[in-house]
Design a protein around this motif. Sequence first.
Motif, PDB file in Angstrom:
ATOM      1  N   ASN A  84       4.853  -5.746   6.106  1.00 29.77           N
ATOM      2  CA  ASN A  84       5.411  -6.333   7.331  1.00 29.77           C
ATOM      3  C   ASN A  84       6.009  -5.295   8.279  1.00 29.77           C
ATOM      4  OD1 ASN A  84       7.743  -5.767   5.889  1.00 29.77           O
ATOM      5  ND2 ASN A  84       8.446  -7.887   5.761  1.00 29.77           N
ATOM      6  N   GLY A  85       6.016  -4.029   7.889  1.00 28.24           N
ATOM      7  CA  GLY A  85       6.348  -2.967   8.829  1.00 28.24           C
ATOM      8  C   GLY A  85       5.178  -2.628   9.735  1.00 28.24           C
ATOM      9  N   GLN A  86       4.001  -3.231   9.435  1.00 28.39           N
ATOM     10  CA  GLN A  86       2.808  -3.008  10.257  1.00 28.39           C
ATOM     11  C   GLN A  86       2.429  -4.238  11.080  1.00 28.39           C
ATOM     12  OE1 GLN A  86      -0.049  -1.820   7.230  1.00 28.39           O
ATOM     13  NE2 GLN A  86       0.635   0.307   7.287  1.00 28.39           N
ATOM     14  N   LEU A  87       3.058  -5.364  10.815  1.00 27.82           N
ATOM     15  CA  LEU A  87       2.741  -6.605  11.516  1.00 27.82           C
ATOM     16  C   LEU A  87       3.677  -6.799  12.705  1.00 27.82           C
ATOM     17  CD1 LEU A  87       2.184  -8.930   8.420  1.00 27.82           C
ATOM     18  CD2 LEU A  87       0.428  -8.133  10.002  1.00 27.82           C
ATOM     19  N   ASN A 118      -2.111 -11.518   6.634  1.00 30.07           N
ATOM     20  CA  ASN A 118      -2.190 -12.919   6.208  1.00 30.07           C
ATOM     21  C   ASN A 118      -1.107 -13.763   6.868  1.00 30.07           C
ATOM     22  OD1 ASN A 118       0.090 -12.027   4.903  1.00 30.07           O
ATOM     23  ND2 ASN A 118      -0.632 -12.439   2.826  1.00 30.07           N
ATOM     24  N   ALA A 119      -0.549 -13.240   7.981  1.00 29.63           N
ATOM     25  CA  ALA A 119       0.554 -13.927   8.671  1.00 29.63           C
ATOM     26  C   ALA A 119       0.064 -14.497   9.992  1.00 29.63           C
ATOM     27  CB  ALA A 119       1.719 -12.964   8.914  1.00 29.63           C
ATOM     28  N   GLN A 120       0.325 -15.764  10.195  1.00 25.99           N
ATOM     29  CA  GLN A 120      -0.081 -16.423  11.436  1.00 25.99           C
ATOM     30  C   GLN A 120       0.705 -15.862  12.622  1.00 25.99           C
ATOM     31  OE1 GLN A 120       0.181 -20.671  11.183  1.00 25.99           O
ATOM     32  NE2 GLN A 120      -0.944 -21.042  13.072  1.00 25.99           N
ATOM     33  N   ASP A 121       0.032 -15.785  13.773  1.00 30.51           N
ATOM     34  CA  ASP A 121       0.649 -15.308  15.022  1.00 30.51           C
ATOM     35  C   ASP A 121       1.173 -13.882  14.893  1.00 30.51           C
ATOM     36  OD1 ASP A 121       0.114 -17.763  16.201  1.00 30.51           O
ATOM     37  OD2 ASP A 121       2.071 -18.601  15.664  1.00 30.51           O
ATOM     38  N   SER A 122       0.438 -13.079  14.136  1.00 32.32           N
ATOM     39  CA  SER A 122       0.790 -11.670  13.971  1.00 32.32           C
ATOM     40  C   SER A 122      -0.454 -10.817  14.166  1.00 32.32           C
ATOM     41  CB  SER A 122       1.368 -11.407  12.574  1.00 32.32           C
ATOM     42  OG  SER A 122       2.606 -12.061  12.403  1.00 32.32           O
ATOM     43  N   ALA A 123      -0.234  -9.548  14.416  1.00 39.55           N
ATOM     44  CA  ALA A 123      -1.351  -8.626  14.593  1.00 39.55           C
ATOM     45  C   ALA A 123      -1.042  -7.288  13.949  1.00 39.55           C
ATOM     46  CB  ALA A 123      -1.654  -8.425  16.077  1.00 39.55           C
ATOM     47  N   LEU A 124      -2.099  -6.639  13.485  1.00 38.14           N
ATOM     48  CA  LEU A 124      -2.087  -5.233  13.119  1.00 38.14           C
ATOM     49  C   LEU A 124      -2.704  -4.463  14.281  1.00 38.14           C
ATOM     50  CD1 LEU A 124      -3.624  -5.437   9.524  1.00 38.14           C
ATOM     51  CD2 LEU A 124      -1.225  -4.961  10.034  1.00 38.14           C
ATOM     52  N   PRO A 167       8.302  -4.985  14.782  1.00 43.83           N
ATOM     53  CA  PRO A 167       7.837  -5.124  13.398  1.00 43.83           C
ATOM     54  C   PRO A 167       8.519  -6.289  12.690  1.00 43.83           C
ATOM     55  CG  PRO A 167       8.379  -2.837  13.906  1.00 43.83           C
ATOM     56  CD  PRO A 167       8.859  -3.654  15.044  1.00 43.83           C
ATOM     57  N   GLU A 168       7.713  -7.077  11.973  1.00 41.97           N
ATOM     58  CA  GLU A 168       8.268  -8.262  11.323  1.00 41.97           C
ATOM     59  C   GLU A 168       9.310  -7.903  10.272  1.00 41.97           C
ATOM     60  OE1 GLU A 168       5.295 -11.024  10.115  1.00 41.97           O
ATOM     61  OE2 GLU A 168       4.592 -11.338  12.160  1.00 41.97           O
ATOM     62  N   SER A 169       9.258  -6.685   9.758  1.00 36.46           N
ATOM     63  CA  SER A 169      10.262  -6.255   8.777  1.00 36.46           C
ATOM     64  C   SER A 169      11.648  -6.161   9.394  1.00 36.46           C
ATOM     65  CB  SER A 169       9.868  -4.895   8.198  1.00 36.46           C
ATOM     66  OG  SER A 169       9.780  -3.918   9.227  1.00 36.46           O
ATOM     67  N   ILE A 210      -0.653   1.278  12.925  1.00 30.08           N
ATOM     68  CA  ILE A 210       0.648   1.674  13.456  1.00 30.08           C
ATOM     69  C   ILE A 210       1.729   1.038  12.574  1.00 30.08           C
ATOM     70  CG2 ILE A 210       2.236   1.483  15.397  1.00 30.08           C
ATOM     71  CD1 ILE A 210      -0.110   1.721  17.266  1.00 30.08           C
ATOM     72  N   SER A 211       2.640   1.870  12.065  1.00 29.24           N
ATOM     73  CA  SER A 211       3.594   1.443  11.037  1.00 29.24           C
ATOM     74  C   SER A 211       5.014   1.854  11.416  1.00 29.24           C
ATOM     75  CB  SER A 211       3.250   2.092   9.689  1.00 29.24           C
ATOM     76  OG  SER A 211       1.921   1.805   9.302  1.00 29.24           O
ATOM     77  N   PHE A 212       5.963   0.980  11.084  1.00 27.66           N
ATOM     78  CA  PHE A 212       7.377   1.318  11.214  1.00 27.66           C
ATOM     79  C   PHE A 212       7.978   1.424   9.817  1.00 27.66           C
ATOM     80  CE2 PHE A 212      11.796  -0.058  11.056  1.00 27.66           C
ATOM     81  CZ  PHE A 212      12.385   0.907  11.862  1.00 27.66           C
ATOM     82  N   ASP A 213       8.693   2.528   9.576  1.00 28.67           N
ATOM     83  CA  ASP A 213       9.374   2.726   8.300  1.00 28.67           C
ATOM     84  C   ASP A 213      10.760   3.286   8.583  1.00 28.67           C
ATOM     85  OD1 ASP A 213      10.315   3.351   5.790  1.00 28.67           O
ATOM     86  OD2 ASP A 213       8.487   4.328   5.101  1.00 28.67           O
ATOM     87  N   GLY A 214      11.768   2.411   8.508  1.00 24.97           N
ATOM     88  CA  GLY A 214      13.131   2.800   8.826  1.00 24.97           C
ATOM     89  C   GLY A 214      13.750   3.777   7.854  1.00 24.97           C
TER      90      GLY A 214
END
Length: 428
Positions: free
Chosen positions: A379-382, A334-340, A395-397, A350-354
Amino acid sequence: MYSSILAILSLHSLAAASPIASSGLFRRTVTQLDQAAFEEAQQPDNTATKAFTGTQIRTSDGRCLFVDELSGDFRANLTPIQVAECGSTDGQGWDVITAGKHNNVEGSMLVVSTLTNACFNFDPRRASGNQVILFSCGGRADGGGEVTNSQLFPFNGTSGPLTFTPENDPQSCFTVKGNVVDIAPCDSANSDQQFSFDGAPAAGGNAPSTPTSQTGTDVTPTAIATVTVSSTASPPVVTTDAAIGGIPNPTEAVPVSRAGGVLQPTAVAEAQQRDDTATRAFTSVSIQAPNGQCLFIDPTAGDFRENLIPVSLVNCAGTPNEKFDVITAGKHNNAQDSALIVSSLTNGCISFDGRRPAGDTVTLFSCGGRAAGEGETNNGQLVPFTGGTSLVFAPESERNATCIVAGNGRLDSAPCANDGSQVFTILA
Protein backbone atom coordinates in the motif's frame (compact mmCIF):
# COMPACT_ATOMS: atom_id res chain seq x y z
CA MET A 1 45.46 -20.01 -22.98
CA TYR A 2 47.57 -18.49 -20.22
CA SER A 3 44.60 -16.51 -18.85
CA SER A 4 42.45 -19.66 -18.84
CA ILE A 5 45.04 -21.51 -16.76
CA LEU A 6 45.18 -18.62 -14.30
CA ALA A 7 41.38 -18.64 -13.97
CA ILE A 8 41.35 -22.37 -13.27
CA LEU A 9 44.10 -22.00 -10.67
CA SER A 10 42.19 -19.15 -9.01
CA LEU A 11 39.03 -21.23 -8.75
CA HIS A 12 41.01 -24.14 -7.36
CA SER A 13 42.60 -21.86 -4.78
CA LEU A 14 39.19 -20.51 -3.71
CA ALA A 15 37.77 -24.00 -3.34
CA ALA A 16 40.77 -25.16 -1.33
CA ALA A 17 40.44 -22.23 1.08
CA SER A 18 36.73 -22.65 1.56
CA PRO A 19 35.39 -24.71 4.48
CA ILE A 20 32.29 -25.23 2.35
CA ALA A 21 34.10 -26.71 -0.60
CA SER A 22 36.25 -28.96 1.57
CA SER A 23 33.18 -30.29 3.38
CA GLY A 24 31.26 -31.01 0.18
CA LEU A 25 28.44 -28.69 1.26
CA PHE A 26 26.86 -25.71 -0.47
CA ARG A 27 29.11 -24.06 -2.99
CA ARG A 28 29.91 -20.40 -2.65
CA THR A 29 27.83 -18.15 -4.90
CA VAL A 30 29.89 -14.95 -4.65
CA THR A 31 33.64 -14.46 -4.40
CA GLN A 32 33.37 -11.39 -2.18
CA LEU A 33 30.84 -9.12 -0.52
CA ASP A 34 30.08 -5.51 -1.35
CA GLN A 35 31.34 -3.88 1.84
CA ALA A 36 29.05 -0.83 1.77
CA ALA A 37 25.92 -2.83 0.91
CA PHE A 38 26.80 -5.51 3.49
CA GLU A 39 27.24 -2.98 6.28
CA GLU A 40 23.95 -1.27 5.39
CA ALA A 41 21.99 -4.53 5.24
CA GLN A 42 23.46 -6.36 8.24
CA GLN A 43 23.56 -3.87 11.08
CA PRO A 44 23.95 -5.25 14.62
CA ASP A 45 21.28 -4.24 17.11
CA ASN A 46 23.36 -2.94 20.00
CA THR A 47 20.20 -2.26 22.04
CA ALA A 48 19.06 -5.90 21.98
CA THR A 49 18.51 -8.15 24.97
CA LYS A 50 20.29 -11.46 24.44
CA ALA A 51 19.60 -14.78 26.15
CA PHE A 52 22.72 -16.28 24.54
CA THR A 53 25.73 -14.57 23.00
CA GLY A 54 28.09 -16.32 20.59
CA THR A 55 26.63 -19.73 21.37
CA GLN A 56 26.91 -22.78 19.17
CA ILE A 57 23.69 -24.48 18.10
CA ARG A 58 23.91 -28.26 18.19
CA THR A 59 21.84 -30.79 16.31
CA SER A 60 20.59 -34.01 17.90
CA ASP A 61 23.59 -35.90 16.47
CA GLY A 62 26.08 -33.45 18.01
CA ARG A 63 26.98 -31.38 14.96
CA CYS A 64 26.77 -27.56 14.78
CA LEU A 65 24.92 -25.06 12.62
CA PHE A 66 27.01 -22.57 10.66
CA VAL A 67 26.84 -20.00 7.88
CA ASP A 68 29.30 -19.20 5.13
CA GLU A 69 28.94 -15.51 4.30
CA LEU A 70 29.84 -16.12 0.64
CA SER A 71 27.10 -18.69 0.04
CA GLY A 72 24.37 -16.06 -0.53
CA ASP A 73 24.30 -12.72 -2.33
CA PHE A 74 26.60 -9.70 -2.23
CA ARG A 75 24.96 -8.51 1.03
CA ALA A 76 25.27 -11.93 2.75
CA ASN A 77 21.52 -12.40 2.39
CA LEU A 78 19.93 -15.68 1.22
CA THR A 79 22.69 -17.76 2.80
CA PRO A 80 21.70 -21.36 3.69
CA ILE A 81 22.00 -22.60 7.27
CA GLN A 82 24.46 -25.46 7.07
CA VAL A 83 25.59 -28.25 9.39
CA ALA A 84 29.14 -29.45 10.08
CA GLU A 85 31.29 -30.90 12.83
CA CYS A 86 31.55 -28.44 15.70
CA GLY A 87 34.65 -26.27 15.44
CA SER A 88 35.42 -27.32 11.86
CA THR A 89 34.19 -24.12 10.15
CA ASP A 90 33.84 -20.41 10.71
CA GLY A 91 30.40 -18.95 11.25
CA GLN A 92 29.25 -21.24 14.10
CA GLY A 93 28.48 -18.42 16.55
CA TRP A 94 24.89 -17.29 17.20
CA ASP A 95 23.12 -14.71 19.36
CA VAL A 96 19.62 -15.40 20.70
CA ILE A 97 17.76 -12.08 20.93
CA THR A 98 14.61 -11.89 23.06
CA ALA A 99 13.91 -8.15 22.71
CA GLY A 100 15.15 -5.34 20.54
CA LYS A 101 14.70 -3.43 17.30
CA HIS A 102 13.64 -6.55 15.37
CA ASN A 103 11.82 -8.45 18.13
CA ASN A 104 8.89 -6.85 19.93
CA VAL A 105 7.03 -10.09 20.68
CA GLU A 106 7.17 -11.49 24.23
CA GLY A 107 8.17 -15.15 24.43
CA SER A 108 9.88 -15.04 21.03
CA MET A 109 13.47 -15.08 19.85
CA LEU A 110 15.56 -14.08 16.88
CA VAL A 111 18.54 -16.28 16.07
CA VAL A 112 21.30 -14.07 14.67
CA SER A 113 24.64 -15.03 13.14
CA THR A 114 27.55 -13.37 14.94
CA LEU A 115 29.49 -13.60 11.66
CA THR A 116 27.04 -11.76 9.38
CA ASN A 117 24.43 -10.26 11.79
CA ALA A 118 21.68 -11.84 9.64
CA CYS A 119 18.67 -13.64 11.12
CA PHE A 120 17.18 -17.12 10.78
CA ASN A 121 14.39 -16.67 8.24
CA PHE A 122 11.64 -18.87 6.77
CA ASP A 123 10.20 -17.75 3.42
CA PRO A 124 7.58 -20.18 2.04
CA ARG A 125 7.45 -18.23 -1.24
CA ARG A 126 10.92 -19.43 -2.18
CA ALA A 127 11.64 -22.65 -4.03
CA SER A 128 11.39 -25.89 -2.07
CA GLY A 129 14.72 -26.72 -0.46
CA ASN A 130 15.71 -23.05 -0.32
CA GLN A 131 13.14 -21.63 2.11
CA VAL A 132 15.29 -21.70 5.27
CA ILE A 133 17.92 -18.99 4.95
CA LEU A 134 19.64 -16.16 6.74
CA PHE A 135 18.34 -12.72 5.81
CA SER A 136 18.67 -9.12 7.03
CA CYS A 137 16.95 -8.85 10.40
CA GLY A 138 13.61 -7.12 9.93
CA GLY A 139 13.05 -8.80 6.58
CA ARG A 140 14.16 -6.14 4.10
CA ALA A 141 17.13 -6.85 1.86
CA ASP A 142 18.69 -3.42 2.41
CA GLY A 143 18.42 -3.62 6.21
CA GLY A 144 15.50 -1.16 6.45
CA GLY A 145 13.04 -3.62 8.00
CA GLU A 146 11.72 -3.59 11.55
CA VAL A 147 9.94 -6.79 12.65
CA THR A 148 8.82 -9.80 10.61
CA ASN A 149 7.26 -13.01 11.92
CA SER A 150 9.23 -15.03 9.39
CA GLN A 151 12.22 -14.51 11.73
CA LEU A 152 10.54 -14.96 15.12
CA PHE A 153 10.47 -18.31 16.92
CA PRO A 154 8.85 -19.32 20.24
CA PHE A 155 11.41 -19.40 23.07
CA ASN A 156 10.94 -20.91 26.54
CA GLY A 157 14.12 -19.47 28.04
CA THR A 158 16.07 -22.75 28.19
CA SER A 159 19.04 -24.11 26.26
CA GLY A 160 16.91 -26.96 24.89
CA PRO A 161 16.35 -29.38 23.36
CA LEU A 162 13.96 -27.13 21.42
CA THR A 163 12.49 -26.71 17.98
CA PHE A 164 12.68 -23.79 15.57
CA THR A 165 9.07 -23.17 14.59
CA PRO A 166 8.72 -19.93 12.59
CA GLU A 167 5.79 -17.82 13.74
CA ASN A 168 4.64 -17.32 10.13
CA ASP A 169 4.08 -21.12 9.88
CA PRO A 170 3.49 -22.69 13.32
CA GLN A 171 2.86 -26.14 11.81
CA SER A 172 6.38 -26.36 10.32
CA CYS A 173 9.76 -26.89 11.95
CA PHE A 174 13.36 -26.44 10.90
CA THR A 175 14.72 -29.88 10.10
CA VAL A 176 18.24 -31.17 9.47
CA LYS A 177 18.45 -32.81 6.06
CA GLY A 178 21.97 -34.02 5.43
CA ASN A 179 24.31 -31.04 5.73
CA VAL A 180 21.71 -28.30 5.56
CA VAL A 181 18.69 -27.05 7.54
CA ASP A 182 15.37 -27.28 5.70
CA ILE A 183 11.68 -27.19 6.67
CA ALA A 184 9.18 -30.00 7.32
CA PRO A 185 5.89 -30.54 9.16
CA CYS A 186 6.53 -30.56 12.91
CA ASP A 187 6.95 -34.08 14.34
CA SER A 188 7.80 -34.47 18.02
CA ALA A 189 9.30 -37.89 17.30
CA ASN A 190 11.72 -36.54 14.68
CA SER A 191 15.11 -35.99 16.28
CA ASP A 192 16.24 -34.01 13.23
CA GLN A 193 14.00 -31.21 14.49
CA GLN A 194 15.68 -31.00 17.91
CA PHE A 195 18.36 -28.38 18.60
CA SER A 196 20.15 -27.06 21.68
CA PHE A 197 22.23 -24.04 22.62
CA ASP A 198 25.61 -24.48 24.28
CA GLY A 199 25.80 -23.17 27.82
CA ALA A 200 23.14 -21.71 30.11
CA PRO A 201 21.00 -18.70 29.22
CA ALA A 202 21.76 -15.39 30.86
CA ALA A 203 19.39 -14.56 33.71
CA GLY A 204 16.89 -12.13 32.26
CA GLY A 205 18.95 -11.87 29.10
CA ASN A 206 22.27 -10.13 28.63
CA ALA A 207 22.38 -6.37 28.66
CA PRO A 208 23.15 -4.75 25.33
CA SER A 209 26.81 -5.08 24.55
CA THR A 210 29.30 -3.74 22.08
CA PRO A 211 29.77 -6.29 19.30
CA THR A 212 33.10 -8.08 19.14
CA SER A 213 34.90 -9.20 16.04
CA GLN A 214 35.49 -12.83 15.14
CA THR A 215 38.67 -14.23 13.72
CA GLY A 216 38.76 -16.54 10.73
CA THR A 217 39.57 -16.59 7.07
CA ASP A 218 36.19 -15.30 5.89
CA VAL A 219 35.05 -12.86 8.53
CA THR A 220 35.97 -9.52 6.97
CA PRO A 221 33.95 -8.77 3.84
CA THR A 222 35.94 -7.53 0.88
CA ALA A 223 34.55 -4.64 -1.11
CA ILE A 224 33.87 -5.06 -4.81
CA ALA A 225 36.44 -2.93 -6.57
CA THR A 226 34.53 -2.31 -9.78
CA VAL A 227 32.64 0.75 -8.53
CA THR A 228 32.92 2.76 -5.34
CA VAL A 229 29.48 3.85 -4.17
CA SER A 230 27.97 4.96 -0.88
CA SER A 231 24.91 2.74 -0.58
CA THR A 232 23.19 5.08 1.83
CA ALA A 233 23.66 8.24 -0.18
CA SER A 234 20.94 9.46 -2.51
CA PRO A 235 22.04 9.11 -6.15
CA PRO A 236 22.31 12.24 -8.24
CA VAL A 237 19.14 13.23 -10.04
CA VAL A 238 19.01 13.45 -13.82
CA THR A 239 19.92 16.79 -15.35
CA THR A 240 17.83 18.35 -18.08
CA ASP A 241 20.62 17.87 -20.63
CA ALA A 242 20.93 14.17 -19.81
CA ALA A 243 17.20 13.73 -20.26
CA ILE A 244 17.00 15.19 -23.76
CA GLY A 245 17.82 11.97 -25.59
CA GLY A 246 16.75 9.56 -22.88
CA ILE A 247 18.79 6.86 -21.12
CA PRO A 248 18.37 3.30 -22.47
CA ASN A 249 17.41 0.43 -20.18
CA PRO A 250 20.62 -1.66 -20.06
CA THR A 251 20.60 -5.33 -21.05
CA GLU A 252 24.19 -5.92 -19.95
CA ALA A 253 26.13 -5.39 -16.74
CA VAL A 254 26.84 -1.67 -16.33
CA PRO A 255 27.77 0.49 -13.33
CA VAL A 256 24.84 1.56 -11.13
CA SER A 257 24.65 4.16 -8.39
CA ARG A 258 23.46 2.09 -5.47
CA ALA A 259 23.98 -1.29 -3.79
CA GLY A 260 25.77 -3.91 -5.84
CA GLY A 261 27.68 -1.39 -7.90
CA VAL A 262 26.96 -3.25 -11.16
CA LEU A 263 23.60 -4.01 -12.74
CA GLN A 264 22.79 -7.73 -12.92
CA PRO A 265 20.44 -8.35 -15.87
CA THR A 266 19.24 -11.72 -14.53
CA ALA A 267 18.33 -10.18 -11.17
CA VAL A 268 16.58 -7.30 -12.95
CA ALA A 269 14.51 -9.72 -15.05
CA GLU A 270 13.41 -11.50 -11.86
CA ALA A 271 12.69 -8.37 -9.84
CA GLN A 272 11.01 -6.23 -12.51
CA GLN A 273 8.44 -8.47 -14.18
CA ARG A 274 5.71 -6.92 -16.30
CA ASP A 275 2.18 -7.84 -15.24
CA ASP A 276 0.57 -8.74 -18.56
CA THR A 277 -2.71 -9.57 -16.78
CA ALA A 278 -3.14 -6.04 -15.43
CA THR A 279 -5.88 -3.57 -16.31
CA ARG A 280 -4.30 -0.35 -17.53
CA ALA A 281 -6.18 2.93 -17.49
CA PHE A 282 -3.26 4.49 -19.39
CA THR A 283 -0.28 2.96 -21.17
CA SER A 284 3.03 4.71 -21.84
CA VAL A 285 1.99 8.22 -20.84
CA SER A 286 4.00 11.10 -19.43
CA ILE A 287 3.11 12.50 -16.00
CA GLN A 288 3.60 16.20 -15.34
CA ALA A 289 4.33 17.51 -11.85
CA PRO A 290 2.73 20.72 -10.52
CA ASN A 291 5.95 22.59 -11.41
CA GLY A 292 5.50 21.74 -15.10
CA GLN A 293 8.29 19.14 -15.28
CA CYS A 294 7.85 15.47 -16.14
CA LEU A 295 8.71 12.36 -14.15
CA PHE A 296 11.85 10.62 -15.46
CA ILE A 297 13.50 7.26 -14.64
CA ASP A 298 17.24 6.61 -15.06
CA PRO A 299 17.63 2.80 -14.94
CA THR A 300 21.26 3.11 -13.78
CA ALA A 301 20.49 5.36 -10.78
CA GLY A 302 19.35 2.53 -8.48
CA ASP A 303 20.77 -0.79 -7.32
CA PHE A 304 21.76 -3.95 -9.16
CA ARG A 305 18.07 -4.96 -9.54
CA GLU A 306 16.90 -1.52 -10.73
CA ASN A 307 15.32 -0.89 -7.33
CA LEU A 308 15.60 2.32 -5.27
CA ILE A 309 15.77 4.51 -8.39
CA PRO A 310 14.97 8.16 -7.61
CA VAL A 311 12.11 9.55 -9.69
CA SER A 312 13.69 12.59 -11.31
CA LEU A 313 11.97 15.72 -12.61
CA VAL A 314 13.03 17.03 -16.04
CA ASN A 315 11.73 19.29 -18.76
CA CYS A 316 9.19 17.23 -20.66
CA ALA A 317 10.74 15.72 -23.82
CA GLY A 318 8.67 12.58 -24.41
CA THR A 319 11.55 10.12 -23.95
CA PRO A 320 10.90 6.47 -23.00
CA ASN A 321 12.25 7.31 -19.54
CA GLU A 322 9.22 9.58 -19.00
CA LYS A 323 6.59 6.96 -19.85
CA PHE A 324 4.37 5.28 -17.24
CA ASP A 325 1.46 2.85 -17.10
CA VAL A 326 -1.46 3.52 -14.73
CA ILE A 327 -2.63 0.13 -13.44
CA THR A 328 -6.03 -0.11 -11.77
CA ALA A 329 -6.19 -3.90 -11.24
CA GLY A 330 -3.81 -6.81 -11.45
CA LYS A 331 -1.29 -8.92 -9.62
CA HIS A 332 -0.04 -5.99 -7.53
CA ASN A 333 -3.28 -4.00 -7.20
CA ASN A 334 -6.32 -5.59 -5.59
CA ALA A 335 -7.76 -2.35 -4.17
CA GLN A 336 -10.75 -0.65 -5.73
CA ASP A 337 -10.34 3.00 -6.81
CA SER A 338 -6.57 2.76 -6.57
CA ALA A 339 -3.72 2.82 -9.05
CA LEU A 340 -0.12 1.76 -9.37
CA ILE A 341 2.13 4.10 -11.34
CA VAL A 342 4.53 1.83 -13.20
CA SER A 343 7.53 2.78 -15.33
CA SER A 344 6.87 1.58 -18.88
CA LEU A 345 10.65 1.32 -19.30
CA THR A 346 11.68 -0.72 -16.23
CA ASN A 347 8.35 -2.11 -14.88
CA GLY A 348 9.11 -0.76 -11.39
CA CYS A 349 6.45 1.00 -9.30
CA ILE A 350 6.62 4.48 -7.78
CA SER A 351 6.89 3.69 -4.05
CA PHE A 352 6.77 5.57 -0.76
CA ASP A 353 8.74 4.19 2.19
CA GLY A 354 8.75 6.40 5.27
CA ARG A 355 11.50 4.31 6.86
CA ARG A 356 14.04 5.57 4.36
CA PRO A 357 16.13 8.72 5.00
CA ALA A 358 14.53 12.12 4.48
CA GLY A 359 14.80 13.15 0.85
CA ASP A 360 14.94 9.52 -0.30
CA THR A 361 11.51 8.23 0.71
CA VAL A 362 10.17 8.13 -2.86
CA THR A 363 11.81 5.72 -5.29
CA LEU A 364 11.04 3.25 -8.02
CA PHE A 365 10.86 -0.26 -6.55
CA SER A 366 9.72 -3.75 -7.56
CA CYS A 367 5.92 -3.79 -7.76
CA GLY A 368 4.57 -5.63 -4.74
CA GLY A 369 7.25 -4.19 -2.47
CA ARG A 370 9.73 -7.08 -2.33
CA ALA A 371 13.23 -6.48 -3.67
CA ALA A 372 13.46 -9.76 -5.59
CA GLY A 373 10.07 -9.26 -7.26
CA GLU A 374 8.11 -11.85 -5.29
CA GLY A 375 5.81 -9.36 -3.54
CA GLU A 376 2.08 -9.19 -4.13
CA THR A 377 0.60 -5.86 -3.06
CA ASN A 378 2.10 -2.95 -1.15
CA ASN A 379 0.00 0.00 0.00
CA GLY A 380 3.02 2.30 -0.18
CA GLN A 381 2.67 1.90 -3.96
CA LEU A 382 -1.11 2.37 -4.23
CA VAL A 383 -2.56 5.85 -4.71
CA PRO A 384 -6.22 6.93 -5.03
CA PHE A 385 -7.53 6.94 -8.60
CA THR A 386 -11.07 7.00 -9.95
CA GLY A 387 -10.32 8.00 -13.53
CA GLY A 388 -9.51 11.22 -15.34
CA THR A 389 -6.12 12.80 -15.91
CA SER A 390 -5.54 14.43 -12.52
CA LEU A 391 -3.66 12.52 -9.87
CA VAL A 392 -2.66 13.16 -6.26
CA PHE A 393 0.10 10.83 -5.06
CA ALA A 394 -1.32 10.08 -1.61
CA PRO A 395 0.03 6.61 -0.71
CA GLU A 396 -2.64 4.47 0.92
CA SER A 397 -0.16 3.51 3.64
CA GLU A 398 -0.18 7.13 4.84
CA ARG A 399 -3.96 7.65 5.09
CA ASN A 400 -3.84 11.07 3.42
CA ALA A 401 -1.28 12.40 5.90
CA THR A 402 1.78 12.25 3.63
CA CYS A 403 1.81 12.91 -0.12
CA ILE A 404 4.39 12.48 -2.86
CA VAL A 405 5.35 15.92 -4.15
CA ALA A 406 7.74 17.67 -6.53
CA GLY A 407 11.00 18.20 -4.67
CA ASN A 408 14.42 19.49 -5.66
CA GLY A 409 15.00 17.73 -8.96
CA ARG A 410 13.13 14.59 -7.92
CA LEU A 411 9.97 13.37 -6.24
CA ASP A 412 9.93 13.74 -2.46
CA SER A 413 7.31 13.54 0.30
CA ALA A 414 5.56 16.15 2.43
CA PRO A 415 2.36 16.55 4.44
CA CYS A 416 -0.69 16.47 2.19
CA ALA A 417 -1.90 20.01 1.46
CA ASN A 418 -5.39 19.16 0.15
CA ASP A 419 -5.47 22.49 -1.69
CA GLY A 420 -4.79 21.43 -5.28
CA SER A 421 -1.10 22.38 -5.17
CA GLN A 422 0.03 18.74 -5.24
CA VAL A 423 -1.95 17.58 -8.29
CA PHE A 424 -0.05 15.81 -11.06
CA THR A 425 -1.37 15.63 -14.63
CA ILE A 426 -1.43 12.58 -16.90
CA LEU A 427 -0.51 13.76 -20.39
CA ALA A 428 -2.72 11.38 -22.34
